[in-house]
Design a protein around this motif. Sequence first.
Motif, PDB file in Angstrom:
ATOM      1  N   PHE A 165      47.835 124.696  57.436  1.00 42.13           N
ATOM      2  CA  PHE A 165      48.651 124.098  58.480  1.00 42.13           C
ATOM      3  C   PHE A 165      49.471 122.967  57.876  1.00 42.13           C
ATOM      4  N   ALA A 166      50.660 122.610  58.742  1.00 47.57           N
ATOM      5  CA  ALA A 166      51.415 121.468  58.606  1.00 47.57           C
ATOM      6  C   ALA A 166      51.543 120.849  59.882  1.00 47.57           C
ATOM      7  N   VAL A 167      51.597 119.580  59.524  1.00 48.16           N
ATOM      8  CA  VAL A 167      51.829 118.674  60.966  1.00 48.16           C
ATOM      9  C   VAL A 167      52.983 117.720  60.748  1.00 48.16           C
ATOM     10  N   ILE A 168      53.975 117.525  61.602  1.00 45.49           N
ATOM     11  CA  ILE A 168      54.776 116.425  61.543  1.00 45.49           C
ATOM     12  C   ILE A 168      54.867 115.459  62.671  1.00 45.49           C
ATOM     13  N   ARG A 169      54.315 114.263  62.558  1.00 44.20           N
ATOM     14  CA  ARG A 169      54.364 113.681  63.751  1.00 44.20           C
ATOM     15  C   ARG A 169      54.176 112.137  63.206  1.00 44.20           C
ATOM     16  N   PHE A 170      54.486 111.197  64.254  1.00 44.07           N
ATOM     17  CA  PHE A 170      54.756 109.732  63.653  1.00 44.07           C
ATOM     18  C   PHE A 170      53.274 109.328  63.355  1.00 44.07           C
ATOM     19  N   THR A 171      53.436 108.616  62.342  1.00 43.82           N
ATOM     20  CA  THR A 171      51.933 107.787  61.818  1.00 43.82           C
ATOM     21  C   THR A 171      52.438 106.806  60.933  1.00 43.82           C
ATOM     22  N   GLU A 172      51.572 105.819  60.830  1.00 41.41           N
ATOM     23  CA  GLU A 172      51.825 104.744  60.061  1.00 41.41           C
ATOM     24  C   GLU A 172      51.156 104.851  58.609  1.00 41.41           C
ATOM     25  N   ASN A 173      50.512 105.956  58.300  1.00 43.25           N
ATOM     26  CA  ASN A 173      49.947 106.210  57.194  1.00 43.25           C
ATOM     27  C   ASN A 173      50.764 106.341  55.964  1.00 43.25           C
ATOM     28  N   VAL A 174      50.764 105.514  54.913  1.00 43.64           N
ATOM     29  CA  VAL A 174      51.654 105.548  53.869  1.00 43.64           C
ATOM     30  C   VAL A 174      51.722 106.599  53.283  1.00 43.64           C
ATOM     31  N   ALA A 175      50.402 107.198  53.051  1.00 42.17           N
ATOM     32  CA  ALA A 175      50.496 108.783  52.184  1.00 42.17           C
ATOM     33  C   ALA A 175      51.216 109.688  52.934  1.00 42.17           C
ATOM     34  N   ALA A 176      51.579 109.621  54.357  1.00 42.17           N
ATOM     35  CA  ALA A 176      52.174 110.663  54.933  1.00 42.17           C
ATOM     36  C   ALA A 176      53.708 110.650  54.759  1.00 42.17           C
ATOM     37  N   ARG A 177      54.224 109.626  54.039  1.00 38.38           N
ATOM     38  CA  ARG A 177      55.830 109.329  54.020  1.00 38.38           C
ATOM     39  C   ARG A 177      56.388 110.460  53.096  1.00 38.38           C
ATOM     40  N   PRO A 178      57.653 110.701  53.104  1.00 38.72           N
ATOM     41  CA  PRO A 178      58.191 111.829  52.452  1.00 38.72           C
ATOM     42  C   PRO A 178      58.336 111.085  50.902  1.00 38.72           C
ATOM     43  N   PRO A 179      58.459 111.829  49.999  1.00 42.01           N
ATOM     44  CA  PRO A 179      58.836 113.442  49.961  1.00 42.01           C
ATOM     45  C   PRO A 179      57.348 114.376  50.051  1.00 42.01           C
ATOM     46  N   CYS A 200      45.472 121.065  55.110  1.00 44.23           N
ATOM     47  CA  CYS A 200      46.564 120.612  56.211  1.00 44.23           C
ATOM     48  C   CYS A 200      47.303 119.439  55.725  1.00 44.23           C
ATOM     49  N   HIS A 201      48.594 119.750  55.698  1.00 49.92           N
ATOM     50  CA  HIS A 201      49.583 118.778  55.148  1.00 49.92           C
ATOM     51  C   HIS A 201      50.008 118.073  56.293  1.00 49.92           C
ATOM     52  N   HIS A 202      50.349 116.652  56.282  1.00 45.32           N
ATOM     53  CA  HIS A 202      50.883 115.642  57.123  1.00 45.32           C
ATOM     54  C   HIS A 202      52.126 114.850  56.481  1.00 45.32           C
ATOM     55  N   LEU A 203      53.085 114.833  57.467  1.00 43.41           N
ATOM     56  CA  LEU A 203      54.400 114.290  57.137  1.00 43.41           C
ATOM     57  C   LEU A 203      54.708 113.433  58.481  1.00 43.41           C
ATOM     58  N   THR A 204      55.067 112.183  58.230  1.00 45.70           N
ATOM     59  CA  THR A 204      55.518 111.130  59.416  1.00 45.70           C
ATOM     60  C   THR A 204      56.868 111.511  59.686  1.00 45.70           C
ATOM     61  N   ILE A 205      57.305 111.411  60.934  1.00 47.23           N
ATOM     62  CA  ILE A 205      58.411 112.042  61.332  1.00 47.23           C
ATOM     63  C   ILE A 205      59.625 111.098  60.442  1.00 47.23           C
ATOM     64  N   SER A 206      60.637 111.745  59.901  1.00 43.83           N
ATOM     65  CA  SER A 206      61.666 111.223  58.986  1.00 43.83           C
ATOM     66  C   SER A 206      63.170 111.622  59.445  1.00 43.83           C
ATOM     67  N   THR A 207      64.090 111.878  58.628  1.00 44.67           N
ATOM     68  CA  THR A 207      64.930 112.499  58.672  1.00 44.67           C
ATOM     69  C   THR A 207      65.000 114.131  58.751  1.00 44.67           C
ATOM     70  N   THR A 208      65.982 114.744  59.420  1.00 46.38           N
ATOM     71  CA  THR A 208      65.612 116.221  59.518  1.00 46.38           C
ATOM     72  C   THR A 208      65.734 116.842  57.910  1.00 46.38           C
ATOM     73  N   GLU A 209      66.856 116.380  57.149  1.00 48.65           N
ATOM     74  CA  GLU A 209      66.742 116.756  55.781  1.00 48.65           C
ATOM     75  C   GLU A 209      65.480 116.881  54.760  1.00 48.65           C
ATOM     76  N   GLU A 210      64.721 115.669  55.281  1.00 45.43           N
ATOM     77  CA  GLU A 210      63.411 115.574  54.399  1.00 45.43           C
ATOM     78  C   GLU A 210      62.450 116.165  55.066  1.00 45.43           C
ATOM     79  N   GLU A 211      62.487 116.377  56.322  1.00 40.43           N
ATOM     80  CA  GLU A 211      61.321 117.516  57.077  1.00 40.43           C
ATOM     81  C   GLU A 211      61.498 118.987  56.497  1.00 40.43           C
ATOM     82  N   VAL A 212      62.755 119.279  56.447  1.00 37.82           N
ATOM     83  CA  VAL A 212      63.211 120.790  55.869  1.00 37.82           C
ATOM     84  C   VAL A 212      62.650 120.847  54.510  1.00 37.82           C
TER      85      VAL A 212
END
Length: 463
Positions: A165-179, A200-212
Amino acid sequence: MSNHPVLSLPIPSAIPGICWPIVPTPMAAQVLSQLYYFATSEYFSSAQLLEMQFLQLVELINFARKTVPYYREKLAHLPIITHAEQLREVWHQIPVLTRLDLQQAKDGIFSQEPLPSHEPSELMTSTGSTGMPVTVKGNVATQFFWNALTLRDHIWHKHEFNKTFAVIRFTENVAARPPLGAIFDNWGPATYRVVPTGKCHHLTISTTEEEVKWLQDVNPHYLNCNPSTLREITQYFAAHGGIPSNLSMIHTNSEIVEPELRKLVKDVLHIPLVDTYSTKELGYLALQCPEHEHYHVQSENVVVEILDDQGQPCEVDEPGRVVVTGLHNFASPLIRYFVGDYAIRGGACSCGRGLPVIKNILGRQRNMLKMPDGRHVWPSFTSNGLRLMDIFAGRQFQVVQKALTEIQINLAYSKPFSKEQEAALMSPLTIIFDYPFKFTFNYLDKIERGPGGKYEDFKCEVV
């Protein structure tokens, strides 16, 4: 349904839709027993569901009036409620609870004698995307039903728990930042206590290019993100290719899913889009039907009313206010609470489930376009084959009604339109919005998200 979640039933030998290894724990027994009940209750008739709900509501109303200061005052005009039919007769005499009421009540909405079996409790504050954050209490019972309904959603949509599972949502968790984002060994508390899962992989909301780039590296089987994030990602894939090969289903929440987004996902990604309807204050309100794009109210957890301007129940296909009562939160009961949304009531579903249908979720009142002739309409961004997302070439946009006849379009564009290009857009924009508004363009480097990472593609600032 009762004011105590099921805690002592044995693990059933078979539950429809479940064919995975079970974690042998007391928590698994509790949740699976509830799922076993769900497998039956979702096929109850509407009359049976109402009967069960009002049996629970008698307990909730009497408890709230006795132990919650706010309801001690607000329900004082009601007679002593002794049975469900009596409550049904006076139900509409209970005033609707607004967000302002909830803010002003403060601690007065909390029970002064919480049920020991439901403790401990914790404070939960909404994101405040409406500009009016509210705080309630959640507890063991509300978490129990959140977990069980999460599993119901997995079962309905035939998820394979060994997948990623992958989750992209706003979070203040530093570990969830790109890349790289954050990596967890399981899908979360709703699942790991019951069934083994993939990572389960988590990414905080960032730029579209980073998310892709992150999605391409992770290559998950399932993705959960906001609809606005999904739109930008899908438009990127449409333009550049590179869709992750494992991706087989998208889940969305927090924002409104427009029909155009469903079509875009189908045309570009060729996989299902599954939406859920929930709030911080009340948990799950509705899950998307496994066979259709509309939603089934989670009647074991909430009572959902869709009411017209006179406070009467809407007919099928009629839009109205979403008013909700939580059935199991005795720590801070919310009775006939207007969550701020509008929705369209649906008819009976051909899937056979008796759970009420929400045909479409329209959004909040400030997401309505005010027409000069006095009408309030929900902008669809599509008309006569024209689509706003196509007109703006897949760029991020936000439409803001500034005055009764004026609309500002915010565009995250690297290069602004020329005056000639802007002039050429007036005709298609007039067709889409069904009126010759004065359209102006505002070019930004980035359109900022609101609280909790939420994004509104339309908002009305006309008082």
